[in-house]
Design a protein around this motif. Structure first.
Motif, PDB file in Angstrom:
ATOM      1  N   ARG A 409       0.828  -1.211   0.000  1.00  0.00           N
ATOM      2  CA  ARG A 409       0.000   0.000   0.000  1.00  0.00           C
ATOM      3  C   ARG A 409       0.864   1.263   0.000  1.00  0.00           C
ATOM      4  O   ARG A 409       0.512   2.252  -0.657  1.00  0.00           O
ATOM      5  CB  ARG A 409      -0.934  -0.005   1.211  1.00  0.00           C
ATOM      6  CG  ARG A 409      -1.976  -1.113   1.175  1.00  0.00           C
ATOM      7  CD  ARG A 409      -3.003  -0.959   2.290  1.00  0.00           C
ATOM      8  NE  ARG A 409      -3.933  -2.071   2.345  1.00  0.00           N
ATOM      9  CZ  ARG A 409      -4.966  -2.144   3.174  1.00  0.00           C
ATOM     10  NH1 ARG A 409      -5.198  -1.150   4.031  1.00  0.00           N
ATOM     11  NH2 ARG A 409      -5.770  -3.195   3.168  1.00  0.00           N
ATOM     12  N   SER A 451      -5.099   5.105   3.754  1.00  0.00           N
ATOM     13  CA  SER A 451      -4.901   3.828   3.065  1.00  0.00           C
ATOM     14  C   SER A 451      -4.475   2.733   4.027  1.00  0.00           C
ATOM     15  O   SER A 451      -5.001   1.616   3.985  1.00  0.00           O
ATOM     16  CB  SER A 451      -3.843   4.001   1.961  1.00  0.00           C
ATOM     17  OG  SER A 451      -3.515   2.769   1.366  1.00  0.00           O
ATOM     18  N   SER A 453      -5.060   2.567   7.111  1.00  0.00           N
ATOM     19  CA  SER A 453      -6.074   2.324   8.141  1.00  0.00           C
ATOM     20  C   SER A 453      -7.227   1.481   7.636  1.00  0.00           C
ATOM     21  O   SER A 453      -8.111   1.115   8.424  1.00  0.00           O
ATOM     22  CB  SER A 453      -6.599   3.660   8.678  1.00  0.00           C
ATOM     23  OG  SER A 453      -5.551   4.420   9.252  1.00  0.00           O
ATOM     24  N   GLN A 454      -7.244   1.173   6.339  1.00  0.00           N
ATOM     25  CA  GLN A 454      -8.288   0.302   5.798  1.00  0.00           C
ATOM     26  C   GLN A 454      -8.056  -1.137   6.275  1.00  0.00           C
ATOM     27  O   GLN A 454      -6.917  -1.545   6.522  1.00  0.00           O
ATOM     28  CB  GLN A 454      -8.285   0.350   4.271  1.00  0.00           C
ATOM     29  CG  GLN A 454      -8.630   1.710   3.701  1.00  0.00           C
ATOM     30  CD  GLN A 454     -10.020   2.178   4.101  1.00  0.00           C
ATOM     31  OE1 GLN A 454     -10.975   1.412   4.037  1.00  0.00           O
ATOM     32  NE2 GLN A 454     -10.116   3.439   4.528  1.00  0.00           N
ATOM     33  N   TYR A 456      -7.399  -5.106   6.691  1.00  0.00           N
ATOM     34  CA  TYR A 456      -6.548  -6.088   6.012  1.00  0.00           C
ATOM     35  C   TYR A 456      -7.137  -7.470   6.248  1.00  0.00           C
ATOM     36  O   TYR A 456      -7.699  -7.750   7.315  1.00  0.00           O
ATOM     37  CB  TYR A 456      -5.122  -6.060   6.549  1.00  0.00           C
ATOM     38  CG  TYR A 456      -4.413  -4.744   6.413  1.00  0.00           C
ATOM     39  CD1 TYR A 456      -3.528  -4.507   5.374  1.00  0.00           C
ATOM     40  CD2 TYR A 456      -4.610  -3.723   7.347  1.00  0.00           C
ATOM     41  CE1 TYR A 456      -2.861  -3.296   5.250  1.00  0.00           C
ATOM     42  CE2 TYR A 456      -3.959  -2.511   7.232  1.00  0.00           C
ATOM     43  CZ  TYR A 456      -3.090  -2.306   6.186  1.00  0.00           C
ATOM     44  OH  TYR A 456      -2.428  -1.105   6.062  1.00  0.00           O
ATOM     45  N   THR A 464      -7.515  -4.384  11.480  1.00  0.00           N
ATOM     46  CA  THR A 464      -7.453  -2.941  11.262  1.00  0.00           C
ATOM     47  C   THR A 464      -6.382  -2.349  12.167  1.00  0.00           C
ATOM     48  O   THR A 464      -6.364  -2.596  13.379  1.00  0.00           O
ATOM     49  CB  THR A 464      -8.799  -2.261  11.555  1.00  0.00           C
ATOM     50  OG1 THR A 464      -9.800  -2.841  10.727  1.00  0.00           O
ATOM     51  CG2 THR A 464      -8.716  -0.770  11.250  1.00  0.00           C
TER      52      THR A 464
END
Length: 873
Positions: A409, A451, A453-454, A456, A464
């Motif tokens: 990311r 990004s 913090s989205q 996984y 998160t």
């Protein structure tokens, strides 16, 4: 084909030149000419015998005549045996050669005897015929040997024959015989030299064949190879395996210029001079890295690399003949070096740049070019939030998988704008050359935080995390790498302190704060060594009879210049700089020593840092403190926070067992505020649970849920056989609440603040009954604000200002009412078009206090910049 190889090894592919022929050649010459020599001897013998018989008759033949005939026939018979007999054929060539030499010497002797005998006959045609035959036999025989020797021997024999025939005397003939014997000896000596030269030639040939065999094996199966070039630099020889590889992508290399076949690697150090330079200057070169020119012409990376060396080749007269050299395959070595470089400069887990490469890139980016202005650049220092919890709950493999996704990311988010690196653990760096605009950097930082913090997907579980970023900009925040990294780290520290999940730019105040913390650390070290710390004791009171049952030891520091410093300020610094264990041990020993002077069974509680708890020698320190003070182990209570369970392992359970084996009591401090689950209560041998003050405050207010939480904790503790202590009790009406909820002990300002050890002895010398102090009643926590609101009293409406508000009431000003208005019902608009009913509780000096008829939800008001107020008076 192997000529350059043999030349490199100091050997020659050609037979060595000698003054004599080899054994095989010499023996072949003798064998080819010997029949003619044999025929000449037979003819000479027959002529001699016929002449003697015709002159004197058979009976009158002298003995010397018969001896002469025998000497003529013996060498011929010997030579016949050497040439025909099978056993002799198996003799070594040099032995047979020596025998033929001996036979030749015998022939010369026989011919000399014949010449002497012929002088006794009348001189005439017969003598001339014998002379011609003998001279021809000598010439034919000597031709079988070396041409020079044949000419010498033939010339010498001719002179002797002429002397003997012309003189007709015995003395000259004997002298001639002696001369021929000397020639025979010389011939034998030269034959030995021939044999030695032949042996050397044989050895050289054998060694050359062995060298060629070994070289062929080396070329076929090893990494090395050889080459040879002529005067113009054109290849005349190249090992087959290299030639085939080059010919697969271009023309065959033989006959082409060396510089057209190979191309140097310009990135290789130590190769400033080219191959063309060395070929033209005829100088040696060594270990040049090259590849095929056809590979260089393509865009792809060459498949093969070689190391090539060469030197000029000269003949015996020092004349330049070309170049000879060798080479070796570097392909695997370069691949290995590339892999080593990758491991040295890239992170093995994520594939990002590692710490070393990031530092090198940062140094290069910040380097001034020609004394010009500094190149702008920015550095992001990033730290993942809540990553350790993922490792602790899902395992390190899940943590590694998470780091890989984070790296992907980050690379997508940064793109070509900068270099992304991982510098260890869950810490990352982003180097952004040429960017110093704060708005651009702030936007990129927010995008990266959003990004990362989205959620996984890790091992089938949604995870998160968050991210905090510290930003430093060059050159205003640092002109070198060390300064820039330090300032980015300070900015990251500030981002974490501000709640995490945010970015912060470096400012000079951060450096001042860091210097202040460093000064505080230095002062702490001095205070610890010089006795600058003190211990105060806050009472712990039983809810059943309000008697003091123990004290909690509280560390205090009265700084000589700063004054009293709160533990909330210096304890985190002590944990960061490694002083917490020294401080903790000092508090433990001091508390035990002072508590040993207290009467009765009064206990002392000492806080234990997670760092202390993780130290395997901590039980030994506790035992030592108890032994030196004389305090019974049952009177020492160790307060441990939930932080010790973040890294659950066998060592945690072993530590609990070791402490309980000592006999001390264990209390779980600040219960409910940590990150652990309730599962550890099943195994951890706690004697007490201390309910955090955040659950106690406001518990007496109507509608507050803290009371229900306290009741649940007490029920859980009672079920597990544990005591409970309510911390932070400050209002007197909270005493009755926690007593009714079932708490066994109370601790807080309501029973006094911490006091020195001397005052503890005074307190315990009396009835040990604790009297409450401070505010008697609680009220709801209020939020300060300043906003307008519409109010209706009776049939009149007007605007007022709200100064503060709580769930049960508010204070307003701008209202002209007196004390007679107390108790009046009013309506106030807290939310647009929504009136809340209340009554006036008090009024004075243009201000009034309103009491809501029903509790309200403050979240509906969304007050700006709320602040906390407590204890109206």
């Amino acid at each position: 084909m192997a000529r350059p190889v043999l030349a490199l090894l100091g050997l020659s592919g050609d037979a060595p030149e000698h003054d004599a022929c080899g054994h095989a050649d010499q023996l072949g010459n003798v064998a080819a000419i010997w029949p003619f020599a044999l025929a000449a001897q037979l003819v000479a013998s027959a002529v001699f015998l016929g002449a003697m018989l015709g002159h004197r008759g058979a009976g009158a033949m002298p003995l010397d005549a018969w001896l002469t005939v025998a000497l003529l026939l013996l060498p011929s018979l010997t030579a016949l045996v050497l040439l025909v007999a099978p056993p002799v054929r198996r003799w070594p060539p040099h032995v047979r050669n020596r025998c033929l030499t001996f036979a030749a010497s015998g022939i010369a002797a026989a011919l000399s005897s014949l010449l002497w005998a012929s002088t006794r006959l009348p001189l005439g045609a017969l003598q001339l015929g014998c002379f011609v035959g003998i001279a021809g036999a000598i010439g034919i025989t000597t031709v079988a040997f070396h041409p020079v020797r044949a000419a010498t021997l033939g010339f010498g024999a001719g002179l002797v024959l002429m002397l003997s025939i012309l003189s007709g005397r015995l003395v000259p003939s004997l002298i001639a015989l002696l001369f021929l014997l000397c020639l025979a000896v010389v011939t034998t000596r030269l034959a030995r030299l021939d044999e030695r030269a032949a042996r050397n030639q044989s050895l050289d040939t054998s060694e050359g064949k062995l060298a060629m065999k070994m070289i062929a094996e080396f070329e076929g199966h090893g990494t090395g190879w050889f080459w040879e070039a002529d005067r113009q630099g054109r290849l005349t020889y190249l090992s087959a395996k290299v030639a085939d590889e080059i010919a697969a992508g271009a023309a065959h290399p033989i006959g082409r210029l060396l510089t057209d076949v190979f191309r140097m690697d310009s990135a290789t150090p130590g190769t400033e001079r080219t191959l063309a330079f060395h070929l033209s200057s005829r100088t040696s070169f060594s270990d040049y890295t090259v590849c095929a020119t056809s590979a260089v012409d393509s865009d792809a990376e060459p498949d093969r690399w070689w190391s090539i060396s060469g030197r000029a080749a000269v003949d015996d007269l020092g004349r330049f003949q070309g170049f000879i050299g060798s080479g070796s395959d570097l392909t695997e070595k370069r691949r290995s070096d590339a892999e080593i470089t990758r491991l040295a400069l890239f992170d093995g887990l994520t594939g990002l740049a590692n710490r070393q490469r990031m530092r090198h890139s940062l140094d290069k980016t910040l380097q001034q070019q020609g004394g010009g202005p500094y190149r702008p650049a920015s550095l992001f220092l990033m730290d993942l939030d809540r990553f350790k919890a993922v490792n602790d709950t899902l395992g390190h493999q899940a943590g590694d998988a998470l780091l890989k996704q984070v790296a992907q990311r980050l690379q997508r988010g940064v793109g070509d704008a900068g270099l992304v690196g991982r510098v260890g653990g869950d810490e990352f760096k982003v180097l952004l050359p040429g960017i110093d605009n704060r708005d651009t950097l702030a936007m990129l930082a927010k995008e990266l935080i959003a990004s990362l913090s989205q959620p996984y997907a890790i091992a089938g579980v949604s995870v998160t995390i968050g991210c905090s970023i510290g930003i430093a900009i060059a050159p205003q925040h640092g002109e070198d790498a060390e300064e820039l990294v330090r300032n980015a780290d300070l900015a990251l520290y500030a981002a974490k302190a501000d709640g995490r999940g945010v970015h912060r730019f470096y400012s000079d105040e951060m450096l001042a704060g860091a210097k202040s913390r460093k000064a505080l650390e230095d002062d702490m070290r001095t205070a610890l060594s010089e006795g600058g710390f003190t211990v105060c004791y806050q009472p712990v009171v039983s809810t059943t009879d309000a008697h003091i049952v123990g004290y909690e030891a509280l560390l205090r520091w009265n700084h000589p210049t700063r004054g009293p410093i709160s533990p909330a300020d210096f304890v985190p610094v002590a944990e960061e700089c490694g002083l917490i264990e020294g401080l903790g041990e000092w508090v433990l020993r001091t508390a035990c020593a002072e508590a040993a002077q207290w009467p009765g069974e009064v206990r002392v509680a000492v806080n234990v840092s997670p760092i202390q708890f993780a130290n395997p020698v901590f039980p030994a320190l506790v035992t030592s403190a108890l032994a030196h003070s004389g305090l019974p182990a049952s009177r020492l209570e160790l307060e441990i926070t939930e932080g010790v369970f973040l890294d659950e392992s066998g060592s945690t359970d072993a530590m609990f067992k070791a402490l309980k084996a000592i006999g001390v009591r264990l209390a779980l401090d600040d219960f409910g505020t940590g990150y652990s689950s309730l599962g550890y209560l099943r195994t951890a041998p706690f004697d007490k649970i201390k309910i955090d003050q955040s659950f106690v405050r406001g518990a007496a207010q109507p509608g507050n849920r803290n009371a229900a939480i306290i009741r649940a904790i007490v029920t859980l503790a009672d079920t597990l056989g544990m005591e409970t202590t309510a911390e932070g009790v400050e209002i007197q009406d909270e005493i009755e609440l926690v007593r009714d909820l079932g708490c066994s002990h109370i601790q807080g300002y309501v029973y006094g603040r911490g006091v020195p050890a001397a005052d503890v002895i005074v307190q315990l010398g009396g009835t040990r009954h604790a009297a409450p102090v401070g505010h008697k009643t609680s009220r709801a926590v209020r939020s300060r604000m300043l906003r307008s609101a519409r109010i209706a009293i009776g049939g009149n409406e007007g605007d007022v200002r709200i100064r503060n508000i709580s769930t049960t009431g508010a204070m307003i000003d701008g209202i002209e009412v007196g004390g007679q208005a107390v108790g009046l019902d009013v309506l106030i608009e807290l939310v647009e078009d929504q009136m809340v009913s209340a009554r006036i509780a008090w009024a004075a000096d243009g201000k009034a206090g309103l009491e809501f008829n029903e509790a309200i939800n403050l979240d509906r008001l969304n007050p700006a910049q709320p602040g906390r107020m407590r204890h109206a008076g």
